[in-house]
Design an enzyme around this catalytic site. Structure first.
Site, PDB file in Angstrom:
ATOM      1  N   GLU A 218      -9.570  19.185  11.885  1.00 11.45           N
ATOM      2  CA  GLU A 218     -10.207  18.171  12.717  1.00 11.45           C
ATOM      3  C   GLU A 218     -11.036  18.646  14.206  1.00 11.45           C
ATOM      4  OE1 GLU A 218     -11.033  14.913  12.001  1.00 11.45           O
ATOM      5  OE2 GLU A 218      -9.730  14.685  10.359  1.00 11.45           O
TER       6      GLU A 218
ATOM      7  N   ARG B 163     -15.290  19.719  14.603  1.00 12.31           N
ATOM      8  CA  ARG B 163     -15.827  19.022  15.582  1.00 12.31           C
ATOM      9  C   ARG B 163     -16.667  20.490  16.673  1.00 12.31           C
ATOM     10  NH1 ARG B 163     -12.603  15.335  13.825  1.00 12.31           N
ATOM     11  NH2 ARG B 163     -13.450  13.258  14.088  1.00 12.31           N
TER      12      ARG B 163
ATOM     13  N   ASP C 296     -11.785  15.941  -0.520  1.00 13.58           N
ATOM     14  CA  ASP C 296     -12.889  15.857  -0.578  1.00 13.58           C
ATOM     15  C   ASP C 296     -13.954  17.215  -0.160  1.00 13.58           C
ATOM     16  OD1 ASP C 296     -12.112  15.553   1.965  1.00 13.58           O
ATOM     17  OD2 ASP C 296     -13.040  13.497   2.303  1.00 13.58           O
TER      18      ASP C 296
ATOM     19  N   GLU D 297     -20.297   8.625   4.818  1.00 11.07           N
ATOM     20  CA  GLU D 297     -20.620   9.222   3.887  1.00 11.07           C
ATOM     21  C   GLU D 297     -21.794   8.744   2.851  1.00 11.07           C
ATOM     22  OE1 GLU D 297     -17.024  10.670   5.544  1.00 11.07           O
ATOM     23  OE2 GLU D 297     -17.441   8.680   5.007  1.00 11.07           O
TER      24      GLU D 297
END
Length: 584
Positions: A198, A202, A325, A458
């Site tokens: 995460e 970013r 994913d 998405e």
């Protein structure tokens, strides 16, 4: 004669006074019911007029406050426009020629899409101003509470995540203020544990952003420090203590690493090596992929839990949704980032193998024949699809051109069919916003499973890719429908919130950082000309941050040393977007 006249006048006055006062005596009206009814009606009317005027005054005050807020927003927008004529934002030479904002648009950009683009820009400005007012420097905003929360350890996640969105939209005043905060206030000296994935997805924006050098230095420190999470003989751990560099995995995974977290950091570390002229970041990340190649199954589908020490015997669900994913996404995008050369061909080969596996998991609903991606655990197939898996249509469209004509058509058709399903995830609810996941049962096309909506990007991401690659305006119309649903259900005076329930519209109290970084960015690009962040020059990471496409060859050292001097950095110097839910 005089006395008589005076007495007569006095009597007349007394008589007149008596006639006047009788109108206020109750017994006068007892004998005259019609006049009593008229008096009651008159009193009611006067009372109604008084209270109605008070209500109007209150309404007018509320309207004035609303107009004042709009004027403030317009004033901010005018300041941004004025600032662009006065301020000079330091930029890399390559950025001046490659990042095209929409300040000058192509002649075929029609007025409807220009208006829609401005609406999205207004949404971004509203979200940003609310973050700036109530949560400046903190990770995320709780709009109803009007406070900030540090969901990522206090690293200013929303601020950093939004940088390129602000820049692309031409909001340079806001952009400049954000960069100044990073230069003056950002600190990594925190005894906290963060998600490697995460944080990486970013903060990578600082590598290739058109900013002052200090931001690239921040990126160097952040991503460089995260290398401690990598065990070069196995699979990287998913969490790390920023101050002490201690890597761990979440307790709930029972010591396992997560597929999407461990296998979705190649783009960022490759970009960091290119930026710093130091190959160690790229080499470290790609050793992980080499490890994955040794355990890669024939169908290219890996379960979501992997032993970080051995990398063998992966367990858990096989899914293109949460925790699986972006592993598949990055196989394709690392190939694109390297400009599709022989040096990165193995990424493409792995991806194509995984796409064969994906096609084996495609099912169709009854009665409407919606295509969906099932999940499996062992030999058991589950008719469930996450909204997170709605990145797949865009990924397929992006990768279709690498096949021969027949297979490319097949892949593109599947992409379009899955996009239709994802769009209907939104259209099938009362709020027109999608739930977190859906089940498909016999005789039922799609049923909401987990009913919250946390502003995920998405589906919009896939609509953006499909419009760019097919030119079909249907995808723009679908995107506009979704944007209007966000405006109707999620926008409040102090920001944007998610929904606890997409059926009732009950709202939560969180504005996700990826709403600004991804959802609004992809919407803005959906209504922008294709030259704005051209897919021929840029590849988006899984947090929608554009990274430059660079031709790679087999000699990494030679490749890194061949970078233009202006592009070098001075030597001195997690599952895809988990989302935060408020406590319920």
């Amino acid at each position: 004669m005089g006395k008589k006249s005076s007495s007569s006048a006095s009597a007349a006055a007394s008589s007149s006074s008596s006639r006047t006062w009788r109108y206020v005596q109750p017994r006068y009206y007892v004998k005259r019911p019609k006049r009593l009814a008229f008096l009651i009606l008159l009193c009611v009317s006067v009372t109604w007029i008084f209270y109605d005027r008070q209500s109007l005054i209150k309404d007018h005050q509320e309207e004035i406050l609303r107009l004042q807020e709009e004027v403030a927003n317009l004033h901010s927008a005018l300041e941004a426009i004025h600032g662009r004529t006065k301020e000079s934002i330091p930029e890399q030479e390559e950025t001046e020629t490659s990042i095209h904002t929409t300040e000058s648009t192509s002649t075929d950009d029609d007025s409807i899409n220009a208006q829609r683009r401005e609406k999205v820009k207004d949404a971004m400005l509203h979200a940003w101003k609310c973050y700036e007012k109530y949560a400046w420097g903190m990770d995320e905003l709780k709009p109803f509470s009007r406070i900030g929360v540090d969901s990522f350890g206090g690293l200013g996640a929303t601020l950093v995540d939004s940088l390129d969105t602000l820049y692309i939209m031409g909001l340079h005043t806001e952009f400049q203020k954000a960069t100044e905060w990073i230069e003056k206030s950002f600190s990594l000296r925190k005894n906290i544990e963060v998600s490697v994935f995460e944080t990486t997805i970013r903060f990578c924006i600082l590598i290739h952003s058109p900013l002052i050098n200090v931001l690239s230095f921040v990126a160097f420190r952040i991503l460089g420090g995260l290398l401690s999470a990598y065990d070069l003989s196995g699979i990287p751990y998913n969490r790390i203590n920023l101050e002490y560099g201690r890597p761990t995995n979440p307790k709930w995974t029972r010591g396992s690493s997560i597929l999407a977290d461990s296998g979705s950091e190649q783009l960022e570390f490759i970009a960091l090596s290119q930026r710093t002229n130091d190959p160690k970041y790229q080499e470290t990340a790609e050793k992980v992929i080499e490890r994955f190649r040794t355990i890669f199954p024939a169908d290219g589908l890996l379960p979501i839990y992997i032993n970080p020490q051995t990398g063998i015997n992966p367990t858990g669900t096989v899914t293109f949704g949460a925790m699986g994913d972006s592993f598949y996404e990055y196989l394709l995008k690392a190939w694109i980032q390297g400009n599709k050369t022989e040096a990165v061909k193995y990424y493409r080969e792995m991806w194509e193998t995984s796409m064969q596996g994906l096609q084996s998991m495609i099912r169709r609903s009854n009665p409407s024949s919606f295509a969906y991606i099932s999940e499996k655990l062992g030999d058991t197939v589950y008719d469930k699809m996450d909204e997170l898996a709605c990145f797949v249509p865009g990924m397929l469209a992006l990768g279709a051109s690498g096949y021969d004509t027949e297979e490319a058509d097949k892949i593109m058709t599947l992409a379009e069919e899955l996009a239709r399903t994802c769009y209907n995830f939104y259209q099938s609810t009362e709020t027109k916003l999608a739930g977190e996941n859906y089940y498909f049962r016999e005789g039922e096309d799609m049923v909401v499973g987990t009913s919250w909506n946390i502003q995920r990007p998405e589906t919009i991401e896939s609509l953006f890719y499909l419009w760019r690659l097919t030119g079909n305006n249907t995808y723009r119309e679908w995107g506009w429908d979704i944007f209007e649903a966000f405006e109707s259900n999620s926008r409040i005076a102090s920001g944007y919130v998610g929904l606890k329930d997409v059926h009732t519209g009950a709202q939560d109290d969180m504005m996700q950082s990826f709403f600004l970084a991804e959802t609004l960015k992809y919407l803005y690009l959906l209504f922008s000309p294709p030259s704005v962040i051209s897919l021929d020059e840029w590849v988006f990471n899984t947090e929608a941050h554009p990274l430059r496409i660079r031709t790679r060859n087999d000699d990494h050292d030679e490749q890194l040393m061949s970078l233009d001097q202006d592009d070098k950095f001075p030597s001195h110097l997690r599952g895809r977007k988990e989302g935060r839910l408020e406590n319920k």
